[in-house]
Design a protein around this motif. Structure first.
Motif, PDB file in Angstrom:
ATOM      1  N   ALA A 178    -114.591 -10.130 -28.771  1.00 39.93           N
ATOM      2  CA  ALA A 178    -113.953 -11.378 -28.330  1.00 39.93           C
ATOM      3  C   ALA A 178    -112.672 -11.626 -29.123  1.00 39.93           C
ATOM      4  CB  ALA A 178    -114.924 -12.548 -28.508  1.00 39.93           C
ATOM      5  N   HIS A 179    -112.750 -11.364 -30.410  1.00 45.37           N
ATOM      6  CA  HIS A 179    -111.599 -11.552 -31.280  1.00 45.37           C
ATOM      7  C   HIS A 179    -110.435 -10.668 -30.825  1.00 45.37           C
ATOM      8  CE1 HIS A 179    -109.683 -12.801 -34.928  1.00 45.37           C
ATOM      9  NE2 HIS A 179    -109.463 -11.555 -35.283  1.00 45.37           N
ATOM     10  N   GLN A 181    -109.928  -9.561 -27.796  1.00 48.11           N
ATOM     11  CA  GLN A 181    -109.423 -10.130 -26.535  1.00 48.11           C
ATOM     12  C   GLN A 181    -108.482 -11.304 -26.813  1.00 48.11           C
ATOM     13  OE1 GLN A 181    -109.877  -9.216 -23.365  1.00 48.11           O
ATOM     14  NE2 GLN A 181    -111.260  -7.518 -23.784  1.00 48.11           N
ATOM     15  N   GLU A 182    -108.891 -12.154 -27.747  1.00 47.12           N
ATOM     16  CA  GLU A 182    -108.071 -13.331 -28.073  1.00 47.12           C
ATOM     17  C   GLU A 182    -106.745 -12.913 -28.697  1.00 47.12           C
ATOM     18  OE1 GLU A 182    -111.666 -16.585 -28.833  1.00 47.12           O
ATOM     19  OE2 GLU A 182    -111.001 -15.314 -30.476  1.00 47.12           O
ATOM     20  N   GLU A 183    -106.796 -11.906 -29.568  1.00 49.99           N
ATOM     21  CA  GLU A 183    -105.565 -11.422 -30.203  1.00 49.99           C
ATOM     22  C   GLU A 183    -104.598 -10.835 -29.181  1.00 49.99           C
ATOM     23  OE1 GLU A 183    -106.517 -10.097 -34.789  1.00 49.99           O
ATOM     24  OE2 GLU A 183    -106.472  -8.567 -33.234  1.00 49.99           O
ATOM     25  N   GLU A 204    -102.990 -13.526 -27.193  1.00 45.45           N
ATOM     26  CA  GLU A 204    -102.023 -14.221 -28.033  1.00 45.45           C
ATOM     27  C   GLU A 204    -100.743 -13.396 -28.190  1.00 45.45           C
ATOM     28  OE1 GLU A 204    -100.503 -15.809 -31.941  1.00 45.45           O
ATOM     29  OE2 GLU A 204    -102.031 -14.240 -32.071  1.00 45.45           O
ATOM     30  N   PRO A 213    -107.623 -14.592 -22.576  1.00 45.23           N
ATOM     31  CA  PRO A 213    -108.542 -13.513 -22.963  1.00 45.23           C
ATOM     32  C   PRO A 213    -109.598 -13.315 -21.869  1.00 45.23           C
ATOM     33  CG  PRO A 213    -109.020 -15.512 -24.206  1.00 45.23           C
ATOM     34  CD  PRO A 213    -107.822 -15.824 -23.347  1.00 45.23           C
ATOM     35  N   THR A 217    -113.926 -15.308 -24.760  1.00 41.70           N
ATOM     36  CA  THR A 217    -113.589 -15.874 -26.061  1.00 41.70           C
ATOM     37  C   THR A 217    -114.759 -15.727 -27.036  1.00 41.70           C
ATOM     38  OG1 THR A 217    -114.496 -18.013 -25.463  1.00 41.70           O
ATOM     39  CG2 THR A 217    -112.164 -17.641 -24.936  1.00 41.70           C
ATOM     40  N   THR A 218    -114.513 -16.130 -28.273  1.00 44.33           N
ATOM     41  CA  THR A 218    -115.574 -16.122 -29.275  1.00 44.33           C
ATOM     42  C   THR A 218    -116.742 -17.013 -28.848  1.00 44.33           C
ATOM     43  OG1 THR A 218    -113.810 -15.863 -30.883  1.00 44.33           O
ATOM     44  CG2 THR A 218    -115.970 -16.378 -31.755  1.00 44.33           C
TER      45      THR A 218
END
Ligand code: ZN
Length: 459
Positions: free
Chosen positions: A102-103, A105-107, A110, A125, A128-129
């Motif tokens: 998830a991290h 995907q978020e990065e 971003e 993403p 998410t987390t």
């Protein structure tokens, strides 16, 4: 409705493992993996789900690798609220791996938003987390060989497959049919993991074919590791080992300790420079019930199986960066395994220009990755916005693998007491799957077909 199976991933490819098993009243998903690798494959993760997540009774998960589990957060985000059955080892690894996925995907989202590099504004993403946490809340850990009831009148169980910690074959009895799914099949006679258990029978078998057309090299896989460590000691330089956090890192640590004890290598400082690998090593150490007999003996003798003599953990980025100013000899294990990201990059940038450095690749290097370029002899390489000259010695060991090769797959299949009514070949590139199908039909005389993506078959 008579029971049926639909291949929704890992058919004609090695990622995105997902198979829908249903009869008139029950719908189960075996595995829920993410497509990985080339862009065309990754884009499949964004296609609308071909099965309504709310219509599923449960998920049966073979093991924790992201290409088998990484779509679970998205499934939960899209409304799935049923139980996710897996073994205890798998459940513990998921706690590390799903939040990490998830991290990432978020990065990535971003990054696209910062650099305006996506067609979508804003780029989102895939999950998410919070979605990963939601999925983790649905996990129901069970023991190997413990019967579970994912739905009324349906039974399932996991049988040790020897692939990574927690990995199992999924056996399911639904609508009067016995379905066996190999997940990823492990190897015979390798350290740490027990050999795959044999399975006596199945009406329908799904078998993976990653190495369906290949045999692993027969040489002692530790020879290259010994040579690499000795070179680092002789040159008073660093040995950098890019390694996957789960499975491969533990194998290397185990081998380093064994080789030290056998007097085959000098005891150099060993740095495990990956928070995820540090956590995964603790999970491996915390499941002695899954260890093979050699590992149990080491533990019974009071040894820490994954700790070489001069062992250091780099938890923080500062711990990691400090090694840039530290002279070898020493060994650094860091991700990612193909040098596509992670802390290994700043070590490579710092140490590739030094002739005293040794780099040992211990895993598959996909086309287009820095790992592939380096192993093919690149004299310079781009990373972190720089062109870095390569003066280090690059070494490769192809003997480390968590997948059975063609011979080992056939060995496992020969453990069946009678041929399955039908065998479907999944989880392989087209050539590997076709070669395995031929071997199964030819050598064993079984009915076998290569599964096609989206194909629905009656059981
Ligand atoms: Zn796997």
């Amino acid at each position: 409705m008579s029971p049926a199976l639909t291949f929704l991933g890992a058919a004609g490819t090695v990622t995105g493992s997902k198979h829908l098993l249903e009869d008139g009243t029950t719908r189960l998903l075996m595995d829920c993996g993410l497509f990985q690798g080339l862009k065309e494959l990754r884009e499949l993760n964004w296609a609308p789900s071909r099965v309504d997540p709310r219509s599923l009774n449960a998920v049966l998960l073979s093991h924790a690798h992201i290409d088998h589990s990484g779509y679970l957060p998205r499934l939960a985000k899209d409304g799935f609220g049923g139980p996710i059955f897996c073994t205890r080892g798998t459940a513990d690894l998921l706690k590390i791996m799903l939040p990490d996925a998830a991290h990432l995907q978020e990065e990535e989202a971003e990054f696209h938003n910062r650099h305006k590099t996506s067609r979508h504004d804003p780029a989102l993403p895939l999950f998410t987390t919070e979605d990963a946490d939601r999925a983790l809340g649905l996990v129901r850990p069970v023991d190997f060989d413990q019967p579970v009831a994912p739905a009324p009148a349906v039974q399932a169980r996991f049988t040790n497959s020897g692939h990574i910690l927690g990995a199992g074959f999924v056996q399911c009895w639904i609508g009067g049919r016995h379905v066996v799914f190999s997940g990823d099949l492990g190897r015979y006679g390798v350290p740490i993991m027990r050999d795959p258990d044999s399975v006596a029978d199945a009406d329908v078998l799904l078998v993976e074919s990653t190495y369906g057309d290949r045999l692993h090299p027969p040489d002692d896989h530790r020879d290259r590791l010994v040579a690499a460590v000795k070179r680092a000691a002789d040159q008073k330089g660093w040995l950098l080992i890019p390694a996957f956090a789960v499975g491969r890192s533990q194998e290397i640590l185990y081998d380093l300790r064994e080789l030290e004890e056998a007097g085959r290598i000098p005891s150099l400082p060993v740095y495990l420079d990956s928070p995820m690998a540090i956590q995964a090593t603790a999970v491996y150490a915390g499941h002695p019930e899954e260890h093979d007999s050699a590992l149990r003996q080491a533990e019974a003798a009071g040894k820490r199986p994954f700790a070489p003599r001069r062992f250091h953990l780099c938890r923080t980025v500062e711990d990691s960066k400090r090694l840039n100013d530290t002279d070898g000899p020493g060994i650094i294990l860091a991700g990612s395994g193909m040098a596509t990201g992670g802390r290994i990059l700043h070590h490579l940038r710092r140490w590739l220009p030094e002739a005293a450095t040794t780099v040992l690749f211990v895993g598959f290097q996909a086309a287009g990755t820095r790992g592939r370029l380096l192993r093919e002899g690149a004299r310079e390489i781009k990373m972190l916005g720089e062109v870095v000259p390569v003066r280090a010695r690059i070494m490769v060991s192809d003997a480390y693998s968590a997948h059975a090769d063609r011979g080992e797959i056939l060995r496992w299949l020969k453990g069946f007491r009678r041929p399955p009514g039908m065998t479907y070949i999944v989880h392989g590139e087209p050539d590997a799957a076709a070669a395995l199908r031929q071997a199964i039909s030819g050598d064993l005389g079984w009915q076998a077909a290569v599964a096609e993506d989206g194909q629905r078959v009656a059981l």
